[in-house]
Write a protein that holds these residues in place. Structure first.
Motif, PDB file in Angstrom:
ATOM      1  N   ARG A   1     -35.343  69.517 -76.392  1.00  0.00           N
ATOM      2  CA  ARG A   1     -36.413  69.511 -75.387  1.00  0.00           C
ATOM      3  C   ARG A   1     -37.618  68.782 -75.946  1.00  0.00           C
ATOM      4  N   GLY A   2     -38.194  67.901 -75.142  1.00  0.00           N
ATOM      5  CA  GLY A   2     -39.291  67.058 -75.591  1.00  0.00           C
ATOM      6  C   GLY A   2     -38.840  65.616 -75.795  1.00  0.00           C
ATOM      7  N   ARG A   3     -37.523  65.420 -75.843  1.00  0.00           N
ATOM      8  CA  ARG A   3     -36.959  64.067 -75.981  1.00  0.00           C
ATOM      9  C   ARG A   3     -36.055  63.791 -74.784  1.00  0.00           C
ATOM     10  N   PRO A   4     -36.035  62.551 -74.284  1.00  0.00           N
ATOM     11  CA  PRO A   4     -35.043  62.211 -73.262  1.00  0.00           C
ATOM     12  C   PRO A   4     -33.650  62.173 -73.902  1.00  0.00           C
ATOM     13  N   VAL A   5     -32.654  62.590 -73.139  1.00  0.00           N
ATOM     14  CA  VAL A   5     -31.283  62.633 -73.638  1.00  0.00           C
ATOM     15  C   VAL A   5     -30.387  61.905 -72.646  1.00  0.00           C
ATOM     16  N   PHE A   6     -29.593  60.967 -73.159  1.00  0.00           N
ATOM     17  CA  PHE A   6     -28.602  60.267 -72.341  1.00  0.00           C
ATOM     18  C   PHE A   6     -27.234  60.827 -72.718  1.00  0.00           C
ATOM     19  N   LEU A   7     -26.627  61.588 -71.787  1.00  0.00           N
ATOM     20  CA  LEU A   7     -25.288  62.138 -71.997  1.00  0.00           C
ATOM     21  C   LEU A   7     -24.280  61.207 -71.341  1.00  0.00           C
ATOM     22  N   HIS A   8     -23.229  60.889 -72.072  1.00  0.00           N
ATOM     23  CA  HIS A   8     -22.164  60.104 -71.456  1.00  0.00           C
ATOM     24  C   HIS A   8     -20.846  60.830 -71.685  1.00  0.00           C
ATOM     25  N   ALA A   9     -20.174  61.119 -70.588  1.00  0.00           N
ATOM     26  CA  ALA A   9     -18.891  61.819 -70.636  1.00  0.00           C
ATOM     27  C   ALA A   9     -17.772  60.791 -70.554  1.00  0.00           C
ATOM     28  N   PHE A  10     -16.810  60.945 -71.452  1.00  0.00           N
ATOM     29  CA  PHE A  10     -15.724  59.978 -71.511  1.00  0.00           C
ATOM     30  C   PHE A  10     -14.456  60.653 -71.995  1.00  0.00           C
ATOM     31  N   GLN A  11     -13.342  59.945 -71.844  1.00  0.00           N
ATOM     32  CA  GLN A  11     -12.061  60.306 -72.444  1.00  0.00           C
ATOM     33  C   GLN A  11     -11.555  59.061 -73.152  1.00  0.00           C
ATOM     34  N   LEU A  12     -10.914  59.232 -74.296  1.00  0.00           N
ATOM     35  CA  LEU A  12     -10.456  58.044 -75.024  1.00  0.00           C
ATOM     36  C   LEU A  12      -9.299  57.336 -74.336  1.00  0.00           C
ATOM     37  N   LEU A  13      -8.602  57.975 -73.404  1.00  0.00           N
ATOM     38  CA  LEU A  13      -7.533  57.310 -72.649  1.00  0.00           C
ATOM     39  C   LEU A  13      -7.984  56.911 -71.244  1.00  0.00           C
ATOM     40  N   CYS A  14      -9.272  56.877 -70.998  1.00  0.00           N
ATOM     41  CA  CYS A  14      -9.824  56.460 -69.695  1.00  0.00           C
ATOM     42  C   CYS A  14     -10.120  54.963 -69.762  1.00  0.00           C
ATOM     43  N   PRO A  15      -9.386  54.140 -68.988  1.00  0.00           N
ATOM     44  CA  PRO A  15      -9.602  52.685 -69.073  1.00  0.00           C
ATOM     45  C   PRO A  15     -11.040  52.260 -68.770  1.00  0.00           C
TER      46      PRO A  15
ATOM     47  N   THR B   1     -36.671  54.278 -80.390  1.00  0.00           N
ATOM     48  CA  THR B   1     -37.349  55.281 -79.553  1.00  0.00           C
ATOM     49  C   THR B   1     -36.846  56.679 -79.920  1.00  0.00           C
ATOM     50  N   ASP B   2     -37.329  57.670 -79.187  1.00  0.00           N
ATOM     51  CA  ASP B   2     -36.838  59.031 -79.432  1.00  0.00           C
ATOM     52  C   ASP B   2     -35.716  59.434 -78.465  1.00  0.00           C
ATOM     53  N   LEU B   3     -35.112  58.447 -77.789  1.00  0.00           N
ATOM     54  CA  LEU B   3     -33.962  58.749 -76.928  1.00  0.00           C
ATOM     55  C   LEU B   3     -32.809  59.285 -77.784  1.00  0.00           C
ATOM     56  N   GLN B   4     -32.205  60.376 -77.341  1.00  0.00           N
ATOM     57  CA  GLN B   4     -31.018  60.912 -78.010  1.00  0.00           C
ATOM     58  C   GLN B   4     -29.807  60.611 -77.125  1.00  0.00           C
ATOM     59  N   VAL B   5     -28.854  59.888 -77.660  1.00  0.00           N
ATOM     60  CA  VAL B   5     -27.603  59.593 -76.962  1.00  0.00           C
ATOM     61  C   VAL B   5     -26.553  60.565 -77.481  1.00  0.00           C
ATOM     62  N   ILE B   6     -25.845  61.208 -76.549  1.00  0.00           N
ATOM     63  CA  ILE B   6     -24.798  62.163 -76.915  1.00  0.00           C
ATOM     64  C   ILE B   6     -23.564  61.872 -76.061  1.00  0.00           C
ATOM     65  N   GLY B   7     -22.436  61.716 -76.717  1.00  0.00           N
ATOM     66  CA  GLY B   7     -21.163  61.585 -76.011  1.00  0.00           C
ATOM     67  C   GLY B   7     -20.532  62.957 -75.825  1.00  0.00           C
ATOM     68  N   ILE B   8     -19.851  63.123 -74.711  1.00  0.00           N
ATOM     69  CA  ILE B   8     -19.094  64.356 -74.458  1.00  0.00           C
ATOM     70  C   ILE B   8     -17.667  63.931 -74.160  1.00  0.00           C
ATOM     71  N   HIS B   9     -16.772  64.236 -75.098  1.00  0.00           N
ATOM     72  CA  HIS B   9     -15.359  63.921 -74.879  1.00  0.00           C
ATOM     73  C   HIS B   9     -14.784  65.054 -74.056  1.00  0.00           C
ATOM     74  N   THR B  10     -14.642  64.808 -72.767  1.00  0.00           N
ATOM     75  CA  THR B  10     -14.259  65.852 -71.829  1.00  0.00           C
ATOM     76  C   THR B  10     -12.851  65.578 -71.308  1.00  0.00           C
ATOM     77  N   VAL B  11     -11.896  66.306 -71.832  1.00  0.00           N
ATOM     78  CA  VAL B  11     -10.478  66.049 -71.546  1.00  0.00           C
ATOM     79  C   VAL B  11     -10.017  66.935 -70.397  1.00  0.00           C
ATOM     80  N   PHE B  12      -9.629  66.286 -69.308  1.00  0.00           N
ATOM     81  CA  PHE B  12      -9.098  67.034 -68.163  1.00  0.00           C
ATOM     82  C   PHE B  12      -7.695  66.559 -67.781  1.00  0.00           C
ATOM     83  N   GLU B  13      -7.124  65.686 -68.596  1.00  0.00           N
ATOM     84  CA  GLU B  13      -5.755  65.198 -68.391  1.00  0.00           C
ATOM     85  C   GLU B  13      -5.212  64.744 -69.746  1.00  0.00           C
ATOM     86  N   HIS B  14      -3.893  64.645 -69.875  1.00  0.00           N
ATOM     87  CA  HIS B  14      -3.277  64.195 -71.125  1.00  0.00           C
ATOM     88  C   HIS B  14      -3.806  64.976 -72.343  1.00  0.00           C
TER      89      HIS B  14
END
Length: 185
Positions: free
Chosen positions: A30-44, A64-77
């Motif tokens: 909190r206090g920093r902008p956060v860019f969340l990106h959700a992905f799967q490694l088998l998603c073209p 900058t103080d932007l925090q980038v965070i990946g979310i590996h969210t597996v809903f298949e395979h």
């Protein structure tokens, strides 16, 4: 006077983290902008478009103080996308920002963070403001200029007092007053 629509981003539920010495929380950021990106490694679409865009975002906003965070969210395979496979994938694609492995829950094909964020699939991105509210939520790929402008606006926003959404303190009746000393400058 009605209360503003405050949509605090739900917390990330992770079973593992990569590229960070300790787990991250949105509350802790909190206090920093956060860019969340959700992905799967088998998603073209993730591999061909979203992850290259994330790398461009990391480069463009590195100072900058932007925090980038990946979310590996597996809903298949599920069997093919293990944390061991993800670790090799992150190394090969040279993703440097922290990545959370979305927490699987017994009896559900949809992991916890994906449900909490209301994601429709991957790739998806969520921009969280300095006050912890969701500023933007996209399923698919957003144009580089649009996502860059949204991030720049989030970075330019001043931190708000604790518990108060950014940008509402001096706004009423659809108008916002400029901070003292900036009006007419």
């Amino acid at each position: 006077m009605s209360q503003p629509d405050v949509r605090l981003a739900p917390e990330i539920a992770a079973s593992a983290w990569f590229n960070t010495p300790a787990p991250l929380t949105l509350a802790g950021l909190r206090g920093r902008p956060v860019f969340l990106h959700a992905f799967q490694l088998l998603c073209p679409g993730c591999v061909s478009q979203a992850l290259p865009q994330v790398k461009r975002i990391e480069r463009a906003f590195a100072g900058t103080d932007l925090q980038v965070i990946g979310i590996h969210t597996v809903f298949e395979h599920h069997a093919a996308m293990t944390p061991v496979t993800l670790q090799a994938f992150l190394h090969e694609y040279r993703l440097a920002s922290p990545v959370a492995v979305d927490l699987a829950e017994e009896g559900s094909e949809i992991p916890v963070t994906m449900r909490r964020l209301g994601l429709r699939g991957t790739p998806s991105s969520i921009l969280v403001g300095r006050d912890g509210t969701v500023l933007n939520h996209v399923f698919g790929i957003e144009d580089d200029i649009a996502v860059g402008a949204r991030i720049a606006m989030a970075l330019a926003a001043s931190p708000s007092p604790a518990g108060e959404p950014a940008g509402t303190a001096a706004c009423a009746d659809g108008r916002c007053e400029a901070p003292a000393g900036e009006a007419g400058a």
